[in-house]
Design an enzyme around this catalytic site. Structure first.
Site, PDB file in Angstrom:
ATOM      1  N   SER A 182       0.818  -1.214   0.000  1.00  0.00           N
ATOM      2  CA  SER A 182       0.000   0.000   0.000  1.00  0.00           C
ATOM      3  C   SER A 182       0.856   1.271   0.000  1.00  0.00           C
ATOM      4  CB  SER A 182      -0.950  -0.039   1.189  1.00  0.00           C
ATOM      5  OG  SER A 182      -1.902   0.975   1.080  1.00  0.00           O
ATOM      6  N   HIS A 183       0.708   2.073   1.030  1.00  0.00           N
ATOM      7  CA  HIS A 183       1.391   3.364   1.069  1.00  0.00           C
ATOM      8  C   HIS A 183       2.755   3.282   1.747  1.00  0.00           C
ATOM      9  CE1 HIS A 183      -1.121   2.475   4.457  1.00  0.00           C
ATOM     10  NE2 HIS A 183      -0.146   2.997   5.180  1.00  0.00           N
ATOM     11  N   ASP A 195      -3.020   6.529  -3.088  1.00  0.00           N
ATOM     12  CA  ASP A 195      -1.841   5.972  -2.417  1.00  0.00           C
ATOM     13  C   ASP A 195      -1.054   5.020  -3.318  1.00  0.00           C
ATOM     14  OD1 ASP A 195      -3.653   3.876  -2.434  1.00  0.00           O
ATOM     15  OD2 ASP A 195      -2.909   3.056  -0.548  1.00  0.00           O
ATOM     16  N   ASP A 222      -0.937   1.825  -3.921  1.00  0.00           N
ATOM     17  CA  ASP A 222      -1.609   0.802  -4.730  1.00  0.00           C
ATOM     18  C   ASP A 222      -2.971   1.255  -5.241  1.00  0.00           C
ATOM     19  OD1 ASP A 222      -2.583   0.740  -2.105  1.00  0.00           O
ATOM     20  OD2 ASP A 222      -3.251  -1.328  -2.303  1.00  0.00           O
ATOM     21  N   ASP A 248      -5.827   2.330  -3.755  1.00  0.00           N
ATOM     22  CA  ASP A 248      -7.135   2.113  -3.129  1.00  0.00           C
ATOM     23  C   ASP A 248      -7.554   3.241  -2.185  1.00  0.00           C
ATOM     24  OD1 ASP A 248      -5.301   1.439  -1.208  1.00  0.00           O
ATOM     25  OD2 ASP A 248      -6.124  -0.556  -0.783  1.00  0.00           O
ATOM     26  N   ARG A 249      -6.609   4.106  -1.813  1.00  0.00           N
ATOM     27  CA  ARG A 249      -6.988   5.203  -0.911  1.00  0.00           C
ATOM     28  C   ARG A 249      -7.216   6.497  -1.684  1.00  0.00           C
ATOM     29  NH1 ARG A 249      -3.695   4.750   4.756  1.00  0.00           N
ATOM     30  NH2 ARG A 249      -4.175   2.560   5.074  1.00  0.00           N
ATOM     31  N   GLU A 297     -13.843   3.857   5.312  1.00  0.00           N
ATOM     32  CA  GLU A 297     -13.010   3.853   6.507  1.00  0.00           C
ATOM     33  C   GLU A 297     -12.411   5.241   6.660  1.00  0.00           C
ATOM     34  OE1 GLU A 297     -10.902   0.094   7.727  1.00  0.00           O
ATOM     35  OE2 GLU A 297     -10.448   0.160   5.601  1.00  0.00           O
ATOM     36  N   GLU A 298     -12.146   5.596   7.923  1.00  0.00           N
ATOM     37  CA  GLU A 298     -11.555   6.907   8.189  1.00  0.00           C
ATOM     38  C   GLU A 298     -10.158   7.028   7.575  1.00  0.00           C
ATOM     39  OE1 GLU A 298      -8.698   6.727  10.154  1.00  0.00           O
ATOM     40  OE2 GLU A 298      -9.129   4.581  10.290  1.00  0.00           O
ATOM     41  N   LYS A 354     -11.462  -1.078  -1.556  1.00  0.00           N
ATOM     42  CA  LYS A 354     -11.692   0.355  -1.604  1.00  0.00           C
ATOM     43  C   LYS A 354     -11.063   0.884  -2.887  1.00  0.00           C
ATOM     44  CE  LYS A 354      -7.932   1.105   1.678  1.00  0.00           C
ATOM     45  NZ  LYS A 354      -7.799   0.133   2.767  1.00  0.00           N
TER      46      LYS A 354
END
Ligand code: G1P
Ligand code: ZN
Length: 543
Positions: free
Chosen positions: A112-113, A277, A279, A281-282, A363-364, A376
Site C-alpha cells: 500500500s502506502h 496511495d 496501490d 485504493d486510498r 473507513e476513516e 476500496k
C-alpha cells in the site's frame, strides 16, 4: 521441469490487516516468499484448472515476486494466469479484473502506502473470487500452513515476458498479459456520468489537480481524467510510477501529500484536488482551501448518491469501520437505510456487499468504495466527487458546509504514534483494558461514559466473530475516544487514537478541528497514559 524444494517455516508469516507486509529484505530471504505462496495455494482450495489474476503496485521486488509466483502457479495446477502488463495492477483494478474474468482469485503484490525500494516494504495478499481480500478464515489457514511447511513446488524455467500485452504459454498454462487500465476505465465509465464530468473539466474555468504520488494511479488517472474526460494535460502530477515511489511515502493525507495540500490552500489554488496511495485504493479529497475528512466524504457521497447513474435507484445500506466517524450514520438514518459498523480492514465489508446488504463502504483511513468491486477504490471516489460537482455546480466547500448544516457535523481526528516499542504499546492497551469495566456511568472531565468496551464484531452474514478490534470509550453526547494498534506496520507498534465529537449547533459548525477536540484529546492521554508510558509528547501523524 517441476522441482520440490525443501524448506523450513518462518515464524513471522501471519497476515495482518491487509496481507503479509514485511521489509523487502525479509522477503528476499531464501524460501521466504516461496513458503508463503505455497501455504497460500494450499489454503485456498482446489487450484486445479483455475484462473489466477496477478499484479502489483510496481514497487521494488514486484516483478521478481511475480516471476516466482508464475513458476509456482503452474506446478500448483492453475490453467490460466491474467497478469497486468509490466506486472502492474492497482488494487481496485485487480479486484475489477478478478470479477470481470470470473477468476478463482488474485495475488496482489503491494504494501500500500508504505515506503518502497530496497530498504522499504513489500507485501502480498490473496483476494478471493468476489474480488475482495481473503477473509480471516483463509488468512489464518495460510498462516497455520506456513508454520508446518517443509517443502514447496516450483517450475525450473526461464522468466516469462511481462512487457507486451498478449497471450503466451508456459507448457499448457495460458498467460494473458493485459492492459492494466482498460477494464477498470470501462467500469468507471459504466458507473459515472462521464459526459457531465467532461463538461465540468472542459468548461474553461474548473481547475483540478490529482497527485499520483509517483505510484500506481499515475497511468489510471492520466487515461481516465486527461484522456477520456478531457482534463488539461498536467492535471495529474507525479504520474509516472517508480519502484521506490521517488523515495516518498505515498499515503494521501495532510502530512504526506504536502505538495498538493499547499497548492490547494494557496490563494489561487485549484477548485478540486485529490491524491491516491501506493496501490491506488486510498483517496484524499480537497477543495480550494478545504480538506474533506474521509469520514465526511463517505457521508457526503451517501447523501448525494442519487446524482450518480449507478446509484440512482438508491443505496441498500452503508457500512463503516468502527473507528470511522458516525457522520454516515446520520445520512443512513435520513435515508432510512441500514448502517453497519465493522472492524478495521476492508475484508469485513465483503460479506455485506455479497449479500447485497450495503452499497457504500468507508473507513476513516482514506478508504471509500462501493459494491462495484470488493476493494476500496481511490479513483472511484475522485470520480464520484467530480460527478457531484458537475451536477450540483457548487464548490467543494459549499457542498461540505451545506452537508453539516443539514446533518450536523462530526468533528473528527486521528492521532498516530508510529514506531513505539511493542512492549509500551501493549502496556498501554492493557492499562485501558483494565479500566473498561468500571467506566460506564463515570464522568470524565465532564463527559459521561455511555459504554466502554473492546469492540467485537458479529458478522450478520456468516456469523463469524472478530474480537479485540479496538478499545472504545463512548460518551452520552455521542462523542467517542477509540484506541487500537495498527495491523499493517512493519516496525515496532503504531498506536492509533481516534477522537470524535458531535455538533448540532448551527453556530458551532465551522471551528478548527484540533481546537474543538482538545479536551477529548487530553482525556485520551489521561486514560491511556500515552505521554507517561511512551515518552511521546506529540503524535507522529495527525489526520
Ligand atoms: C490501516 C487502516 C485501515 C485499512 C488498512 C489497509 O490499517 O487503519 O483502515 O483498512 O490500513 O489499508 P491499520 O494499520 O490501522 O491496521
Ligand atoms: Zn492502499
Amino acid at each position: 521441469m517441476s522441482t520440490t524444494i525443501h524448506s523450513q517455516p518462518f515464524i513471522d508469516q501471519r497476515p495482518g490487516t491487509s496481507g503479509l507486509r514485511k521489509r523487502v529484505r525479509v522477503f528476499q530471504q531464501k524460501h521466504y516468499l516461496e513458503n508463503f505462496v505455497q501455504a497460500m495455494f494450499d489454503a485456498i482450495g482446489d487450484t486445479e484448472n483455475q484462473t489466477l489474476v496477478i499484479g502489483g503496485d510496481g514497487r521494488f521486488y514486484n516483478e521478481t515476486a511475480i516471476q516466482t509466483i508464475v513458476k509456482m502457479a503452474i506446478v500448483n495446477g492453475f490453467k490460466r494466469l491474467i497478469i497486468g502488463q509490466h506486472g502492474l495492477l492497482s488494487t481496485p483494478a485487480a479486484s475489477c479484473v478478478i470479477r470481470k474474468y470470473n477468476a478463482f482469485g488474485g495475488v496482489i503484490l503491494s504494501a500500500s502506502h508504505n515506503p518502497a525500494g530496497q530498504e522499504g516494504d513489500f507485501g502480498i495478499k490473496f483476494n478471493i473470487r468476489n474480488g475482495g481480500p481473503a477473509p480471516e478464515s483463509i488468512t489464518e489457514a495460510i498462516y497455520q500452513l506456513s508454520q508446518k511447511i517443509s517443502s514447496y513446488q516450483i517450475m525450473d524455467c526461464d522468466d516469462i515476458s511481462l512487457s507486451e500485452t498478449g497471450t503466451q504459454y508456459l507448457q499448457d498454462m495460458q498467460i494473458d498479459i493485459i492492459d492494466p487500465v482498460a477494464d477498470y476505465a470501462e467500469l468507471m465509465a459504466d458507473i459515472f456520468d462521464f459526459p457531465a464530468i467532461r463538461a465540468l473539466l472542459c468548461n474553461g474555468r474548473f481547475q483540478m489537480r490529482f497527485d499520483a504520488m509517483h505510484a500506481i494511479t499515475g497511468p489510471y488517472a492520466k487515461e481516465i481524467l486527461e484522456k477520456r474526460l478531457g482534463a488539461e494535460t498536467g492535471t495529474v502530477i507525479n504520474g509516472v510510477p517508480q519502484a521506490d515511489f521517488a523515495g516518498g511515502h505515498p499515503d494521501p493525507n495532510l502530512t504526506y501529500a504536502a505538495e498538493l495540500v499547499e497548492e490547494m490552500f494557496a490563494e489561487t489554488g485549484p477548485d478540486f484536488g485529490a491524491a491516491s496511495d501506493g496501490d491506488g485504493d486510498r483517496n484524499m479529497i480537497l477543495g480550494h482551501g478545504i480538506f474533506v475528512t474521509p469520514s465526511d466524504s463517505l457521508a457526503i457521497l451517501a447523501a448525494n448518491a442519487e446524482l450518480i447513474p449507478a446509484y440512482q435507484k438508491g443505496l441498500k445500506g452503508i457500512a463503516r469501520s468502527m473507528p470511522t466517524s458516525q457522520a454516515a450514520d446520520r445520512v443512513a438514518q435520513a435515508l432510512n437505510i441500514s448502517m453497519y459498523e465493522t472492524p478495521t480492514g476492508w475484508k469485513f465489508f465483503g460479506n455485506l456487499m455479497d449479500a447485497d446488504m450495503v452499497t457504500l463502504c468507508g473507513e476513516e483511513s482514506f478508504g471509500t468504495g462501493s459494491n462495484h468491486i470488493r476493494e476500496k477504490d481511490g479513483l472511484w471516489a475522485v470520480l464520484f466527487w467530480l460527478n457531484i460537482l458537475a451536477i450540483r455546480q457548487q464548490s467543494v466547500s459549499e457542498i461540505v458546509r451545506q452537508h453539516w448544516q443539514k446533518f450536523g457535523r462530526n468533528y473528527y481526528t486521528r492521532h498516530d504514534y508510529e514506531e513505539i516499542p511493542t512492549e509500551f504499546a501493549n502496556q498501554l492497551i492493557e492499562r485501558l483494558q483494565i479500566q473498561l469495566a468500571d467506566l460506564k456511568g463515570k464522568s470524565l472531565n465532564g463527559y459521561i461514559v455511555d459504554y466502554a468496551d473492546n469492540f467485537s464484531y458479529h458478522d450478520p452474514v456468516d456469523n463469524s466473530i472478530a474480537e479485540n478490534q479496538g478499545i472504545r470509550i463512548c460518551f452520552t453526547d455521542g462523542s467517542r475516544i477509540i484506541f487500537r494498534l495498527s495491523g499493517t506496520g512493519t516496525q515496532g507498534a503504531t498506536l492509533r487514537v481516534y477522537i470524535e465529537a458531535i455538533e448540532d449547533n448551527p453556530d458551532k459548525l465551522f471551528e478548527d478541528t484540533q481546537t474543538r477536540l482538545k479536551d477529548l484529546i487530553a482525556l485520551a492521554d489521561e486514560l491511556a497514559g500515552i505521554k507517561s508510558i511512551t515518552g511521546r509528547t506529540a503524535p507522529t501523524v495527525i489526520t
